[in-house]
Design a protein around this motif. Structure first.
Motif, PDB file in Angstrom:
ATOM      1  N   PRO A   1       0.835  -1.211   0.000  1.00 11.09           N
ATOM      2  CA  PRO A   1       0.000   0.000   0.000  1.00 11.09           C
ATOM      3  C   PRO A   1       0.867   1.257   0.000  1.00 11.09           C
ATOM      4  CG  PRO A   1       0.038  -1.010   2.195  1.00 11.09           C
ATOM      5  CD  PRO A   1       0.732  -1.962   1.261  1.00 11.09           C
ATOM      6  N   LEU A   2       1.025   1.840  -1.162  1.00  5.72           N
ATOM      7  CA  LEU A   2       1.884   3.008  -1.333  1.00  5.72           C
ATOM      8  C   LEU A   2       1.076   4.195  -1.840  1.00  5.72           C
ATOM      9  CD1 LEU A   2       4.975   1.429  -3.143  1.00  5.72           C
ATOM     10  CD2 LEU A   2       4.951   2.338  -0.832  1.00  5.72           C
ATOM     11  N   SER A   3       1.439   5.371  -1.403  1.00 11.93           N
ATOM     12  CA  SER A   3       0.853   6.595  -1.961  1.00 11.93           C
ATOM     13  C   SER A   3       2.013   7.495  -2.352  1.00 11.93           C
ATOM     14  CB  SER A   3      -0.046   7.286  -0.934  1.00 11.93           C
ATOM     15  OG  SER A   3       0.657   7.550   0.260  1.00 11.93           O
ATOM     16  N   VAL A   4       2.424   7.371  -3.598  1.00  7.09           N
ATOM     17  CA  VAL A   4       3.583   8.105  -4.090  1.00  7.09           C
ATOM     18  C   VAL A   4       3.170   8.985  -5.259  1.00  7.09           C
ATOM     19  CG1 VAL A   4       5.901   7.921  -5.039  1.00  7.09           C
ATOM     20  CG2 VAL A   4       5.084   6.206  -3.424  1.00  7.09           C
ATOM     21  N   SER A   5       3.463  10.259  -5.150  1.00  6.59           N
ATOM     22  CA  SER A   5       3.167  11.182  -6.241  1.00  6.59           C
ATOM     23  C   SER A   5       4.296  11.137  -7.261  1.00  6.59           C
ATOM     24  CB  SER A   5       3.012  12.606  -5.705  1.00  6.59           C
ATOM     25  OG  SER A   5       2.963  13.529  -6.776  1.00  6.59           O
ATOM     26  N   VAL A   6       3.948  10.787  -8.486  1.00  6.94           N
ATOM     27  CA  VAL A   6       4.952  10.726  -9.546  1.00  6.94           C
ATOM     28  C   VAL A   6       5.551  12.111  -9.794  1.00  6.94           C
ATOM     29  CG1 VAL A   6       5.349  10.233 -11.987  1.00  6.94           C
ATOM     30  CG2 VAL A   6       3.880   8.728 -10.640  1.00  6.94           C
ATOM     31  N   ASP A   7       4.722  13.138  -9.680  1.00  5.48           N
ATOM     32  CA  ASP A   7       5.219  14.502  -9.906  1.00  5.48           C
ATOM     33  C   ASP A   7       6.311  14.865  -8.914  1.00  5.48           C
ATOM     34  OD1 ASP A   7       3.515  14.895 -12.024  1.00  5.48           O
ATOM     35  OD2 ASP A   7       1.913  15.790 -10.808  1.00  5.48           O
ATOM     36  N   GLU A   8       6.166  14.410  -7.672  1.00  3.52           N
ATOM     37  CA  GLU A   8       7.169  14.704  -6.658  1.00  3.52           C
ATOM     38  C   GLU A   8       8.469  13.947  -6.895  1.00  3.52           C
ATOM     39  OE1 GLU A   8       5.506  13.929  -2.855  1.00  3.52           O
ATOM     40  OE2 GLU A   8       3.991  15.521  -2.984  1.00  3.52           O
ATOM     41  N   ALA A   9       8.411  12.909  -7.706  1.00  2.00           N
ATOM     42  CA  ALA A   9       9.593  12.099  -7.987  1.00  2.00           C
ATOM     43  C   ALA A   9      10.330  12.555  -9.246  1.00  2.00           C
ATOM     44  CB  ALA A   9       9.198  10.630  -8.129  1.00  2.00           C
ATOM     45  N   ARG A  10       9.869  13.652  -9.845  1.00  2.00           N
ATOM     46  CA  ARG A  10      10.510  14.130 -11.075  1.00  2.00           C
ATOM     47  C   ARG A  10      11.957  14.515 -10.811  1.00  2.00           C
ATOM     48  NH1 ARG A  10       9.036  15.257 -15.978  1.00  2.00           N
ATOM     49  NH2 ARG A  10       6.843  14.880 -15.479  1.00  2.00           N
ATOM     50  N   TRP A  11      12.830  14.127 -11.736  1.00  3.48           N
ATOM     51  CA  TRP A  11      14.267  14.372 -11.594  1.00  3.48           C
ATOM     52  C   TRP A  11      14.700  15.470 -12.548  1.00  3.48           C
ATOM     53  CZ3 TRP A  11      18.072  14.162  -8.466  1.00  3.48           C
ATOM     54  CH2 TRP A  11      19.402  14.153  -8.906  1.00  3.48           C
ATOM     55  N   GLU A  12      15.308  16.524 -11.979  1.00  3.49           N
ATOM     56  CA  GLU A  12      15.722  17.674 -12.790  1.00  3.49           C
ATOM     57  C   GLU A  12      17.213  17.954 -12.655  1.00  3.49           C
ATOM     58  OE1 GLU A  12      13.838  19.039 -14.847  1.00  3.49           O
ATOM     59  OE2 GLU A  12      11.761  18.684 -14.195  1.00  3.49           O
ATOM     60  N   HIS A  13      18.018  16.949 -12.436  1.00  4.48           N
ATOM     61  CA  HIS A  13      19.454  17.113 -12.206  1.00  4.48           C
ATOM     62  C   HIS A  13      19.706  17.738 -10.825  1.00  4.48           C
ATOM     63  CE1 HIS A  13      20.387  15.818 -16.226  1.00  4.48           C
ATOM     64  NE2 HIS A  13      19.578  16.722 -16.738  1.00  4.48           N
ATOM     65  N   VAL A  14      20.961  17.899 -10.494  1.00  4.93           N
ATOM     66  CA  VAL A  14      21.355  18.418  -9.184  1.00  4.93           C
ATOM     67  C   VAL A  14      21.467  19.936  -9.233  1.00  4.93           C
ATOM     68  CG1 VAL A  14      23.122  18.394  -7.399  1.00  4.93           C
ATOM     69  CG2 VAL A  14      22.601  16.293  -8.646  1.00  4.93           C
ATOM     70  N   SER A  15      20.801  20.596  -8.292  1.00  4.41           N
ATOM     71  CA  SER A  15      20.897  22.053  -8.202  1.00  4.41           C
ATOM     72  C   SER A  15      22.200  22.436  -7.513  1.00  4.41           C
ATOM     73  CB  SER A  15      19.700  22.596  -7.413  1.00  4.41           C
ATOM     74  OG  SER A  15      19.923  23.926  -7.050  1.00  4.41           O
ATOM     75  N   HIS A  16      22.761  23.558  -7.930  1.00  8.13           N
ATOM     76  CA  HIS A  16      23.974  24.062  -7.267  1.00  8.13           C
ATOM     77  C   HIS A  16      23.703  24.359  -5.793  1.00  8.13           C
ATOM     78  CE1 HIS A  16      26.961  24.545 -10.540  1.00  8.13           C
ATOM     79  NE2 HIS A  16      25.883  24.562 -11.300  1.00  8.13           N
ATOM     80  N   ASP A  17      22.431  24.649  -5.470  1.00 10.11           N
ATOM     81  CA  ASP A  17      22.074  24.924  -4.073  1.00 10.11           C
ATOM     82  C   ASP A  17      22.318  23.705  -3.189  1.00 10.11           C
ATOM     83  OD1 ASP A  17      21.279  27.445  -4.839  1.00 10.11           O
ATOM     84  OD2 ASP A  17      19.159  26.900  -5.030  1.00 10.11           O
TER      85      ASP A  17
END
Length: 286
Positions: free
Chosen positions: A243-259
């Motif tokens: 039983p998982l509730s995972v938002s695919v949008d929250e798992a989006r990968w956009e590379h590593v931020s300099h921050d």
């Protein structure tokens, strides 16, 4: 967890725990993140989810009380890195997933099967048990020695190489057992015999329906360990309905931020920082 443990022991053997100024060991976390980020650079995924074990007790302990009871307690230098690894992953905007009562493999299997119809799924691990998840749109990247070395399996390659399907691999594991996970399978039947039997009779039910065709020794071993064979089958199979509730949008990968370097510096992850500065992972980000 497999990547964290692997990274920890790779450096712990020489006493390189990489303590920061607060006395917190970071060797496992830094290696884990390096493995993950190198794989991300290799695959170029649109989404990344990191799955974790949430304690030592799962539903498998209810099936077999001695499941994984043969494992030693984790070293004291590794224990604080469990939470630290999740903190660092979250700091890199990665989605952490774990459900009490289930293993990370179960979460991986659930997510892989859930998303295979919509997108290509690549699973990174050092654990061959995950090969049972191979499907038309699911690949398994087994991490080899060192960083950035993978043995990538597709369903077709697995069938060609082993002569069985990924699903049949579960029955092979049930027959031969797993010393790492602490379940015996059928005593006296190893991988070679297990593979041969499944190739010939398709599954455990097929073997049991044709016991009269087996050698007297094989038949005796299976008959004497029949109950454990069925228990081992339940233990070997990855549960793909967590039983998982995972938002695919929250798992989006956009590379590593300099921050992210700020977090790395705060935790004094010097090895990870050197890797980030000198890699495509950081330079590709804005």
């Amino acid at each position: 967890m497999a990547l964290l443990f692997r990274s920890f022991f790779a450096t712990a053997v020489t006493g390189q725990f990489m303590m920061n100024s607060k006395g917190l060991p970071t060797n496992g976390v830094q290696g884990f993140m390096k493995h993950l980020l190198m794989a991300a650079d290799h695959v170029k995924p649109t989404h990344i989810i990191v799955c974790w074990d949430m304690g030592s007790q799962t539903f498998r302990n209810e099936v077999f009380n001695d499941y994984k009871s043969n494992r030693n307690a984790p070293p004291v230098e590794l224990i604080p890195q469990f939470d630290l690894a999740k903190e660092v992953a979250e700091g890199f905007n990665l989605s952490n997933v774990g459900v009490v009562g289930y293993e990370a493999d179960d979460c991986i299997g659930t997510l892989a099967k859930l998303h295979r119809s919509e997108r290509k799924v690549s699973v990174l691990s050092g654990d061959q048990d995950l090969l049972q998840l191979l499907d038309d749109n699911i690949d398994i990247m087994l991490l080899k020695k060192g960083f950035g070395n993978y043995q990538t399996y597709t369903k077709d390659l697995f069938v060609e190489e082993r002569g069985i399907t990924p699903e049949q691999f579960i029955d092979v594991k049930a027959l031969m057992g797993d010393t790492s996970d602490g379940y015996p399978g059928v005593k006296g039947i190893g991988e070679k015999t297990a593979m041969k039997l499944i190739q010939q009779y398709q599954d455990i039910s097929g073997i049991l329906a044709n016991l009269h065709e087996l050698t007297p020794s094989q038949r005796k071993k299976i008959e004497e360990d029949l109950d454990m064979l069925h228990v081992s089958r339940k233990l070997a199979e990855i549960h793909c309905e967590v039983p998982l509730s995972v938002s695919v949008d929250e798992a989006r990968w956009e590379h590593v931020s300099h921050d992210t370097l700020t977090l790395v510096d705060e935790l004094e992850l010097k090895v990870l920082r050197r890797f980030l500065v000198g890699s495509n992972v950081l330079s590709a980000s804005s």
